[in-house]
Design an enzyme around this catalytic site. Structure first.
Site: not given
Ligand code: EPZ
Length: 421
Positions: A22-23, A94, A118, A123-124, A126, A308, A330, A400
């Site tokens: 997926k990722n 995201r 989320c 989860r910024p 920047d 994950d 994380i 998802r």
């Protein structure tokens, strides 16, 4: 809304085909924006997140043809019609934020909704934005959107990340492929998904060196061209199904499985008592004769223990014959599966980023609620060994990122079904 119902107590035996990642797919899809020629991806998993990123791409004017039931995607960004990724799409996924770098590099302008927080943490973004500013873009936040512009193109530069963010590395690397001059990214992410993106971009004519190390050197080129790229095996789906026979008993061969994609996780599985063999078709995971042994783990960027897989590992540790300590470094809020596991009779104490898991001999089926993708699958895994019936609701989280999880587990002997309310 669908639920998954699992009846525990049946050992698993047989083969499970691991899907494309997926990722990786999400990032490779966004790379199509970088060229006016077609990008073809094979081994794409059929997942809700892939449909969402496809909607984002279509909203930008990218034409997508799906072949072989969605396993193959042919994308053409020859006629981009928009440089704006709307809130309604980005809030659903995201990873939609990954269109920012490619759009900016290709069109000189990008307006992308801020993804917001989320369930697993704030989860910024920047680090993404600082990198694009270093590449010479002006970046402004207005009305909940990032407005980035580089009307005269991006310029090569040196970027040093304060944290090896996967998404920021990928956004900056994709953008730098079309910058003038050379970009060096230090403390870059080394995740297999990031390496796969670099491979795809190189196949499209980019000049990226150092993928898989912490320093990337990207020599900008004038244009990228079309390519065909196969999506890598999903290492998180693979790790998830490695846990299944440990919890339920039995032996499962994971077709397409590769140990090099999860070295640290595989070591921890062996320490817990798994027998892992490489086979011509992938990996075979068998539960050893003894009890599940307690093993401590701390999540870290690749090649460390993947965040994950922390929820799935916790489900297994709930059945160990001792106490293990799991540390999440994380994301700040990624233990939401713990209270649900407690409903099943687990004994887990969470304090900040640490979870102390005291193994219990047997868990009991219960009604539980999925809170995010990996949490939901950890509850299904726990259900495989629980006495009685476990009903996992809100499984849209599961859909998802896992392709037909109940069918894959049923095929190796699990008593599991999807129930539509
Ligand atoms: C990717 O998310 C994955 N998502 C995640 O998978 C995975 O958990 C994560 O990498 C870590 O491995 C995709 O690839 C689509 P990060 P990403 O940027 O890129 C902080 C799953 O279950 N950070 O490495 O968003 C951030 O808040 C998902 O499939 C900043 O502070 O991860 C987080 O605490 C969930 N500023 C940490 O870094 C930034 O600008 C790691 O984030 C960016 C990140």
């Amino acid at each position: 809304m669908d639920s998954i119902v699992v009846k525990g107590g049946t050992p698993l035996n047989g083969q499970i085909q691991i899907a494309g990642a997926k990722n990786t797919s999400l990032k490779l899809i966004t790379a199509a924006i970088l060229t006016d020629e077609p990008l073809t991806l094979t081994n794409v998993p059929r997942l809700a997140d892939i449909r969402t990123i496809s909607d984002v791409m279509t909203s930008l004017g990218v034409e997508i043809a799906q072949l072989e039931g969605g396993r193959v995607m042919v994308m053409s960004a020859a006629n981009l019609t928009s440089h704006k990724a709307e809130y309604d799409l980005v809030r659903k996924l995201r990873a939609s934020f990954q269109v920012l770098g490619p759009l900016l590099a290709r069109t000189g302008e990008a307006v992308v909704s801020l993804p917001g927080g989320c369930a697993i943490g704030a989860r910024p973004v920047d680090i993404h934005l600082e990198a694009l500013e270093k590449l010479g873009a002006t970046v402004e936040l207005r009305d909940g959107y990032v407005h980035a512009a580089a009307p005269n193109g991006l310029k090569g530069c040196e970027i040093e990340f304060r944290f090896a963010s996967v998404g920021a590395t990928e956004n900056a690397m994709a953008a730098a492929t079309l910058a003038k001059g050379t970009t060096v990214i230090k403390n870059a992410a080394r995740e297999p998904d990031t390496v796969a993106l670099a491979d795809c971009l190189n196949a499209m004519g980019a000049q990226i060196e150092g993928a898989g190390t912490d320093t990337l050197t990207i020599t900008g080129v004038d244009r990228l061209h079309g390519a065909t790229q196969e999506v890598l095996t999903d290492r998180i789906e693979m790790g998830t199904f490695m846990v299944a026979p440990m919890i339920a008993g039995g032996s499962v061969e994971l077709l397409g499985g590769r140990l090099d994609l999860i070295p640290c996780f595989a070591d921890k599985m062996v320490a817990a008592g798994a027998i892992i063999e490489e086979t011509p078709l992938g990996l075979k995971v068998t539960k050893g004769d003894g009890p599940i042994l307690p093993v401590d783990a701390k999540t870290e960027p690749f090649p460390g223990f993947p965040t994950d897989l922390q929820a799935q590992f916790m489900a297994m540790m709930c059945l160990s014959n001792g106490t293990s300590v799991l540390e999440e470094t994380i994301f700040e809020n990624r233990f939401m599966h713990a209270p649900e596991l407690l409903r099943m009779g687990a004994n887990v104490e969470v304090q900040g980023g640490m979870a102390k898991v005291h193994g219990v001999g047997q868990m009991k089926g219960a009604q539980v609620m999925a809170t995010d993708l990996r949490a939901s699958v950890s509850l299904i895994l726990a259900g495989l060994a629980a006495e009685g019936e476990t009903i996992v609701s809100r499984v849209y989280h599961l859909d998802r990122g896992y392709e037909r999880v109940e069918e894959k587990l049923r095929a190796v002997g699990a008593q599991i079904e999807r129930v539509s309310a």
